[in-house]
Write an enzyme that holds these catalytic residues in place. Structure first.
Site, PDB file in Angstrom:
ATOM      1  N   CYS A 306       1.249  -1.682   0.113  1.00  0.00           N
ATOM      2  CA  CYS A 306       0.172   0.067  -0.274  1.00  0.00           C
ATOM      3  C   CYS A 306       0.802   1.097  -0.256  1.00  0.00           C
ATOM      4  O   CYS A 306       1.006   1.639  -0.685  1.00  0.00           O
ATOM      5  CB  CYS A 306      -1.060  -0.175   1.103  1.00  0.00           C
ATOM      6  SG  CYS A 306      -2.224  -1.446   1.217  1.00  0.00           S
ATOM      7  N   GLU A 308       4.551   1.324   2.551  1.00  0.00           N
ATOM      8  CA  GLU A 308       5.193   1.120   3.453  1.00  0.00           C
ATOM      9  C   GLU A 308       6.647   0.925   2.416  1.00  0.00           C
ATOM     10  O   GLU A 308       6.494   0.804   1.412  1.00  0.00           O
ATOM     11  CB  GLU A 308       5.046  -0.615   3.679  1.00  0.00           C
ATOM     12  CG  GLU A 308       3.771   0.052   4.186  1.00  0.00           C
ATOM     13  CD  GLU A 308       2.443  -1.130   3.536  1.00  0.00           C
ATOM     14  OE1 GLU A 308       1.537  -0.458   3.384  1.00  0.00           O
ATOM     15  OE2 GLU A 308       2.263  -2.394   3.632  1.00  0.00           O
TER      16      GLU A 308
END
Length: 667
Positions: A306, A308
Site C-alpha cells: 500500500c 510501506e
C-alpha cells in the site's frame, strides 16, 4: 518407509501444526492480551508478506547463478557448532528453492513447446515457440531482452508469492531495472515501442488477474541524485491509462521531475482509477537518512503493498509491525486506565482528577509511552520467533547480504533491519485534545466529570454537548493552527518514543502513519468508546493522515495545509493521505495541469505521499443501486485501488461519507 513418513507428516499438519500467529499469541502475557482485546494496539510483528526481492541482481546473474553461489558457499561451509550447521542448512534451503523455481519455469517451456507442435496457425506457432525459448532461458540464465526480463520477473514474483503465502509482494523500481533491456531492444530493432507497450499491458493484466497489491514505483532520482525518469516510466502510465484497471502504481516526484511526466501522471490520476499515487522524493529520502540509511541507498527507496517504504532487495520485510490507537490511549487516560466500554483495567492508573490540561495531557502521553513499549516488546518477541522457526529461503536468495553472511533474511542476513510501526487516529486524538483544552480548561463550558460521564454514556441525553464538541472547536483538516499543532506534536511524540528502541538485529523502528479502512471500521473503531471530538462509541476512526469524515469543510487547500504540519521526515516507514476530488475539479484540458500544480505545491510544503479519488457521490450511489453496470468504477480505498462494487457495504459508506466532507457536510 515412505508411507510411514507420509503418515507422520499428515499427523503433524493435522494435530500439531500451529500458524505463526497462533505460536506468537501463545507467548503473550495477560497484560498484552488485555490491551489487544481492548483495541489499544494490534501488534503482529510477524511479516511474511510486504517484500521486494532483488530483481536487478536476479535479472543480471540469473537464478541459476544464484543457485551456483549458494552451492559454492555450501562447499566451503565448515565447522561443527550450531551456527555452522545453521549456515549449511541455509545454503541447502536456498539451493532447493532455486531448483524448484527453475523446474517450474521448465514446465512452462515444455507446455509451450507442446502447444506449438499442435498449432496450425503459423503466426501463433511462432509465438509459442518464442515463448518456449524464453521460458527455457529465464529465470535460469541472465535476461537478454525486455521480454525475457519481464518473464523472469513474473516467474520470480510467483515464486515469492508462493513462499510468502500472502499478499503485497511488490516489484520495486520497475522502470529503473527494466529500462536497460528496453533500450537495448530498441537499438537492435528487436522491439518497437508499440510492442513494448503491449508486453507491459499483458504484464499489467497478469497482475490484475492475481490482484494482491503488487506495487510498482516509477520515476524519481537515481542513487547518484540525477533524474531517473525514462521512456519506460511514460509507458507504464500509458499502459495503465489504456487498460483502466486497478494497477498499484506509484510515481516518485522531485524538484527535477520533468513537467510532461508529472502532467501525464496527473492525467491518469484524474481518470478516477485511484492510481497512481505520488511520493515526494525530498521528504522520503530525508526521512530515511535521518534514520541512519546512507544517502545513495535512501535515494533508491521503493514502496511495498500500500504505502510501506523499504529498500528493495536490501531489507527484511518487516513493514507493519504494529498499529497503535491513539484515541484509545486518550480514553484510558480519561478513565484512570480503564476501558470505557467494559470497565476492565487495561492501561496505567494515571488518575481521574486533573486540575489542568497539562496534567491530563501528561497522563495521555504516559499511556502512549506505555503501549509503545508493550507493542514493541511484542514486535521483538515476534522477530525472535520468526528468525528461529519461519525462515524465508527464497526471499533470502534474492536479498543482498544473505548469501554472503549465510543467514536468512529474517535472521539478520540483510544489510538493513528496520521494522515499520504504525500510528492510527491522529485526527481523532488531536480534535479530542483540542476540544478538552478549549471547552473544559479554557472556556470552562463543561466540567471534566460531566464530559467523562457523557463519553461513558455515549452522549445519551447529551446531544447539545456533542454538537459543541463537533462544531464549536477547530478540527484537523481545515488549516486551523490550534488543532494542527496538536496533531503534529502528538505524531512527533509517538516517533520520539519509538526511537528509544531497536529491532532484534539492532535496526531502527520506522514509524509510519497509515491505517486501513477495515481496521478503522471493524477492529479499532468498534473497540473505542465515544471520544471528545464528538465521535460516538464504535464509529470508525480517521484513517492515516486524513481528517475525520465530515470534519474538513474548508476545501482541499486548507486540508493540505493541515496535513503538511506533520513532520514526515520522522516517518520513514511511509504515510497514506487520500485527497478526494470531485471530477469537475480536474476536468477539461487544464484539469491535469491544475492537479500537477496542486501535487507540486503540496510536496514543496512538506507532504510525503498523496493518493487521489476522483469520483462523485452520485456515481457511487448509482453503483450501489446497480452494481452490474459499474464493474469499471475504481476507488482508492486506503493504500490500494479496487472496484467499488467489490467492497462491502460498510466500506462503501465510509468512502461516500469521506467524500461528503468536500461539500461541508457534518452531522
Amino acid at each position: 518407509a515412505i508411507c510411514e513418513e507420509i503418515r507422520e507428516l499428515y499427523a503433524y499438519w493435522r494435530d500439531g501444526y500451529q500458524t505463526p500467529g497462533q505460536r506468537l499469541n501463545a507467548l503473550l502475557p495477560e497484560e498484552e492480551r488485555r490491551a489487544i482485546r481492548a483495541g489499544v494496539y494490534h501488534s503482529g510483528g510477524l511479516d511474511f508478506t510486504h517484500r521486494i526481492p532483488d530483481y536487478p541482481t536476479a535479472l543480471r546473474v540469473g537464478l541459476g547463478g544464484i543457485r551456483q553461489q549458494a552451492a559454492e558457499k555450501l562447499a566451503v561451509a565448515k565447522g561443527k557448532g550450531a551456527e555452522a550447521k545453521k549456515r549449511r542448512a541455509f545454503y541447502r534451503a536456498v539451493i532447493i528453492v532455486c531448483e524448484a523455481v527453475l523446474a517450474y519455469a521448465a514446465r512452462y517451456a515444455a507446455e509451450a513447446r507442446r502447444l506449438a507442435a499442435g498449432e496450425t496457425n503459423p503466426s501463433r506457432r511462432r509465438e509459442l515457440e518464442h515463448l518456449a525459448a524464453i521460458c527455457a532461458r529465464v529465470p535460469r540464465y541472465p535476461a537478454r531482452t525486455f521480454w525475457e526480463a519481464l518473464q523472469a520477473v513474473w516467474f520470480l514474483h510467483i515464486a515469492d508469492e508462493a513462499e510468502a503465502q500472502g499478499s503485497a509482494q511488490s516489484f520495486g523500481r520497475f522502470d529503473q531495472y527494466l529500462y536497460p533491456y528496453y533500450v537495448a531492444d530498441l537499438r537492435t530493432g528487436r522491439l518497437t515501442r508499440e510492442q513494448a507497450l503491449e508486453l507491459l499491458q499483458c504484464f499489467w493484466l497478469k497482475c490484475y488477474k492475481t490482484f494482491d497489491f503488487q506495487y510498482a514505483l516509477i520515476g524519481g532520482v537515481k542513487p547518484d541524485g540525477s533524474d531517473g525518469t525514462n521512456e519506460l516510466s511514460y509507458l507504464c502510465l500509458e499502459a495503465t491509462e489504456s487498460l483502466r484497471i486497478p494497477r498499484d502504481l506509484g510515481v516518485r516526484v522531485h524538484a527535477g521531475t520533468p513537467e510532461p511526466f508529472l502532467r501525464q501522471a496527473a492525467e491518469v490520476a484524474s481518470l478516477g482509477l485511484g492510481r497512481p499515487d505520488f511520493w515526494n522524493d525530498e521528504v522520503s529520502i530525508e526521512a530515511l537518512t535521518r534514520h541512519g540509511i546512507p544517502l545513495e541507498e535512501a535515494r533508491d527507496y521503493a514502496v511495498i503493498g500500500c504505502v510501506e517504504v523499504t529498500l528493495p532487495g536490501r531489507c527484511n520485510p518487516r513493514t507493519m509491525g504494529h498499529s497503535l490507537n491513539l484515541t484509545k490511549c486518550l480514553e484510558l487516560a480519561l478513565n484512570n486506565g480503564r476501558c470505557q466500554l467494559t470497565g476492565e483495567r487495561v492501561g496505567l492508573p494515571t488518575g481521574e482528577h486533573f486540575a489542568t490540561y497539562a496534567e491530563l495531557h501528561a497522563a495521555y502521553r504516559r499511556q502512549v509511552a506505555h503501549f509503545v513499549r508493550l507493542a514493541l516488546i511484542h514486535n521483538l518477541r515476534a522477530q525472535q520467533l520468526q528468525a528461529e522457526e519461519y525462515p524465508q529461503p527464497f526471499l533470502s536468495a534474492l536479498t543482498r547480504g544473505c548469501l554472503e553472511s549465510g543467514r536468512d533474511v529474517m535472521d539478520g542476513g540483510a544489510p538493513y533491519n528496520p521494522a515499520g510501526v504504525n500510528l492510527l487516529g491522529i485526527a481523532n486524538v488531536a480534535n479530542a485534545l483540542r476540544a478538552i483544552k478549549q471547552l473544559v480548561f479554557e472556556e470552562r463550558r463543561v466540567g471534566l466529570g460531566t464530559l467523562r460521564a457523557a463519553l461513558r454514556n455515549n452522549f445519551e441525553g447529551q446531544e447539545r454537548l456533542r454538537q459543541q464538541l463537533l462544531h464549536r472547536v477547530a478540527k484537523f483538516g481545515n488549516g486551523e493552527g490550534s488543532v494542527d499543532r496538536i496533531a503534529a506534536e502528538e505524531a512527533a511524540f509517538y516517533c520520539e518514543e519509538v526511537a528509544k528502541y531497536r529491532t532484534r538485529e539492532g535496526g531502527r523502528f520506522h514509524p509510519l502513519i497509515f491505517a486501513t479502512s477495515s481496521v478503522s471500521l471493524y477492529s479499532f473503531g468498534p473497540c473505542t468508546g465515544a471520544s471528545a471530538d464528538g465521535r460516538r462509541a464504535g464509529e470508525p476512526l480517521a484513517i492515516s493522515c486524513n481528517p475525520s469524515p465530515g470534519t474538513a469543510v474548508q476545501g482541499p487547500t486548507a486540508l493540505l495545509r493541515s496535513v503538511t504540519q506533520l513532520d514526515f521526515t520522522r516517518t520513514p516507514g511511509g504515510v497514506s493521505f487520500i485527497l478526494d476530488l470531485d471530477p469537475t475539479a480536474v476536468e477539461g484540458p487544464a484539469g491535469a495541469e491544475k492537479l500537477a500544480a496542486l501535487i507540486s505545491t503540496y510536496f514543496r510544503e512538506g507532504g510525503m505521499e498523496m493518493g487521489l479519488n476522483v469520483v462523485g457521490e452520485e456515481t457511487l450511489r448509482a453503483a450501489q443501486r446497480e452494481p452490474e453496470r459499474y464493474h469499471h468504477l475504481m476507488v482508492r480505498v486506503f493504500g490500494f485501488s479496487t472496484q467499488f462494487v467489490a467492497l462491502d457495504r460498510a466500506t462503501q459508506e465510509y468512502i461516500i461519507q469521506r467524500l461528503g466532507q468536500e461539500r461541508g457536510e457534518r452531522k
